[in-house]
Design a protein around this motif. Structure first.
Motif, PDB file in Angstrom:
ATOM      1  N   ALA A  14       7.079  15.000 -10.695  1.00 19.17           N
ATOM      2  CA  ALA A  14       6.552  13.687 -10.301  1.00 19.17           C
ATOM      3  C   ALA A  14       6.304  12.812 -11.507  1.00 19.17           C
ATOM      4  N   GLY A  15       6.000  13.402 -12.643  1.00 17.71           N
ATOM      5  CA  GLY A  15       5.755  12.634 -13.862  1.00 17.71           C
ATOM      6  C   GLY A  15       7.010  12.032 -14.443  1.00 17.71           C
ATOM      7  N   CYS A  16       8.166  12.558 -14.066  1.00 18.48           N
ATOM      8  CA  CYS A  16       9.432  12.068 -14.603  1.00 18.48           C
ATOM      9  C   CYS A  16       9.849  10.739 -13.991  1.00 18.48           C
ATOM     10  N   MET A  17       9.551  10.535 -12.720  1.00 19.58           N
ATOM     11  CA  MET A  17       9.946   9.317 -12.024  1.00 19.58           C
ATOM     12  C   MET A  17       8.730   8.669 -11.398  1.00 19.58           C
ATOM     13  N   PRO A  18       8.039   7.800 -12.138  1.00 17.74           N
ATOM     14  CA  PRO A  18       6.865   7.175 -11.531  1.00 17.74           C
ATOM     15  C   PRO A  18       7.274   6.256 -10.384  1.00 17.74           C
ATOM     16  N   ILE A  19       6.528   6.323  -9.308  1.00 18.72           N
ATOM     17  CA  ILE A  19       6.773   5.466  -8.151  1.00 18.72           C
ATOM     18  C   ILE A  19       5.898   4.234  -8.284  1.00 18.72           C
ATOM     19  N   PRO A  20       6.483   3.040  -8.207  1.00 17.36           N
ATOM     20  CA  PRO A  20       5.667   1.833  -8.294  1.00 17.36           C
ATOM     21  C   PRO A  20       4.616   1.802  -7.191  1.00 17.36           C
ATOM     22  N   ALA A  21       3.420   1.463  -7.555  1.00 19.67           N
ATOM     23  CA  ALA A  21       2.335   1.390  -6.583  1.00 19.67           C
ATOM     24  C   ALA A  21       2.395   0.081  -5.812  1.00 19.67           C
ATOM     25  N   ALA A  22       1.911   0.136  -4.588  1.00 24.14           N
ATOM     26  CA  ALA A  22       1.781  -1.086  -3.789  1.00 24.14           C
ATOM     27  C   ALA A  22       0.726  -1.967  -4.423  1.00 24.14           C
ATOM     28  N   PRO A  23       0.889  -3.277  -4.331  1.00 25.53           N
ATOM     29  CA  PRO A  23      -0.121  -4.154  -4.906  1.00 25.53           C
ATOM     30  C   PRO A  23      -1.425  -4.028  -4.126  1.00 25.53           C
ATOM     31  N   PRO A  24      -2.538  -4.050  -4.848  1.00 30.50           N
ATOM     32  CA  PRO A  24      -3.805  -3.989  -4.126  1.00 30.50           C
ATOM     33  C   PRO A  24      -4.016  -5.286  -3.354  1.00 30.50           C
ATOM     34  N   PRO A  25      -4.491  -5.184  -2.115  1.00 34.77           N
ATOM     35  CA  PRO A  25      -4.712  -6.398  -1.315  1.00 34.77           C
ATOM     36  C   PRO A  25      -5.805  -7.253  -1.909  1.00 34.77           C
ATOM     37  N   PRO A  26      -5.784  -8.546  -1.788  1.00 32.36           N
ATOM     38  CA  PRO A  26      -4.621  -9.302  -1.319  1.00 32.36           C
ATOM     39  C   PRO A  26      -3.626  -9.543  -2.448  1.00 32.36           C
ATOM     40  N   TYR A  27      -2.382  -9.662  -2.085  1.00 35.30           N
ATOM     41  CA  TYR A  27      -1.307  -9.954  -3.019  1.00 35.30           C
ATOM     42  C   TYR A  27      -0.770 -11.327  -2.653  1.00 35.30           C
ATOM     43  N   HIS A  28      -0.604 -12.176  -3.659  1.00 35.46           N
ATOM     44  CA  HIS A  28      -0.170 -13.544  -3.409  1.00 35.46           C
ATOM     45  C   HIS A  28       1.148 -13.804  -4.126  1.00 35.46           C
ATOM     46  N   ALA A  29       2.071 -14.461  -3.433  1.00 37.52           N
ATOM     47  CA  ALA A  29       3.355 -14.854  -4.017  1.00 37.52           C
ATOM     48  C   ALA A  29       3.664 -16.282  -3.587  1.00 37.52           C
ATOM     49  N   LEU A  30       4.548 -16.934  -4.350  1.00 35.68           N
ATOM     50  CA  LEU A  30       4.893 -18.320  -4.047  1.00 35.68           C
ATOM     51  C   LEU A  30       6.282 -18.634  -4.542  1.00 35.68           C
ATOM     52  N   GLY A  31       6.816 -19.731  -4.027  1.00 40.76           N
ATOM     53  CA  GLY A  31       8.128 -20.181  -4.452  1.00 40.76           C
ATOM     54  C   GLY A  31       8.233 -21.688  -4.376  1.00 40.76           C
ATOM     55  N   THR A  32       9.245 -22.197  -5.052  1.00 40.71           N
ATOM     56  CA  THR A  32       9.510 -23.636  -5.047  1.00 40.71           C
ATOM     57  C   THR A  32      10.957 -23.847  -4.619  1.00 40.71           C
ATOM     58  N   GLU A  33      11.229 -25.047  -4.150  1.00 37.76           N
ATOM     59  CA  GLU A  33      12.571 -25.459  -3.725  1.00 37.76           C
ATOM     60  C   GLU A  33      13.186 -24.485  -2.738  1.00 37.76           C
ATOM     61  N   PRO A  34      12.719 -24.303  -1.574  1.00 41.17           N
ATOM     62  CA  PRO A  34      11.586 -24.996  -0.943  1.00 41.17           C
ATOM     63  C   PRO A  34      10.268 -24.307  -1.293  1.00 41.17           C
ATOM     64  N   PHE A  35       9.180 -25.067  -1.138  1.00 40.26           N
ATOM     65  CA  PHE A  35       7.859 -24.514  -1.392  1.00 40.26           C
ATOM     66  C   PHE A  35       7.484 -23.522  -0.292  1.00 40.26           C
ATOM     67  N   TRP A  36       6.859 -22.425  -0.683  1.00 36.61           N
ATOM     68  CA  TRP A  36       6.359 -21.446   0.275  1.00 36.61           C
ATOM     69  C   TRP A  36       5.251 -20.631  -0.388  1.00 36.61           C
ATOM     70  N   ASN A  37       4.426 -20.016   0.430  1.00 39.50           N
ATOM     71  CA  ASN A  37       3.363 -19.127  -0.029  1.00 39.50           C
ATOM     72  C   ASN A  37       3.367 -17.884   0.832  1.00 39.50           C
TER      73      ASN A  37
END
Length: 114
Positions: A14-37
């Motif tokens: 298990a130490g050879c291939m670390p598994i990315p952890a889920a983001p702790p809540p809340p997780y925020h993301a955004l984008g432009t062109e078009p705008f979104w959240n």
């Protein structure tokens, strides 16, 4: 003894291939062109576009992908690429993650990790 060896080998592997952890809540993301959240918390995933009603789905169990956490619902799919710096293209702010969201078949790219 055999059981301890099996547990030890599993822990070592298990130490050879670390598994990315889920983001702790809340997780925020955004984008432009078009705008979104996007907001992911322990209960819901909410996607918002200007002048449209928010779309909310129950937060599913996280899938630990190679690049980061993946969330899949009937209408919203989220792929988070951890530790891939991202700029929103409109400010000098740099976010820790790249995020790809698909909503009802439409794809949105942006940044996350606020």
């Amino acid at each position: 003894m055999k059981r301890l060896l099996t547990i030890g080998l599993a822990a070592l592997g298990a130490g050879c291939m670390p598994i990315p952890a889920a983001p702790p809540p809340p997780y925020h993301a955004l984008g432009t062109e078009p705008f979104w959240n996007l907001l992911i918390d322990e209960h819901n995933i909410t996607f918002v576009e200007p002048e449209k009603a928010p779309l909310t789905q129950r937060t599913p169990a996280v899938i630990n992908g190679f690049a980061g956490p993946i969330y899949q619902t009937a209408r919203i799919n989220v792929n988070i690429v951890k530790n891939q710096q991202c700029s929103d293209g409109m400010s000098d702010r740099v976010y820790p993650d790249k995020v790809q969201v698909t909503v009802d078949g439409r794809q949105f790219n942006g940044c996350g990790g606020l």
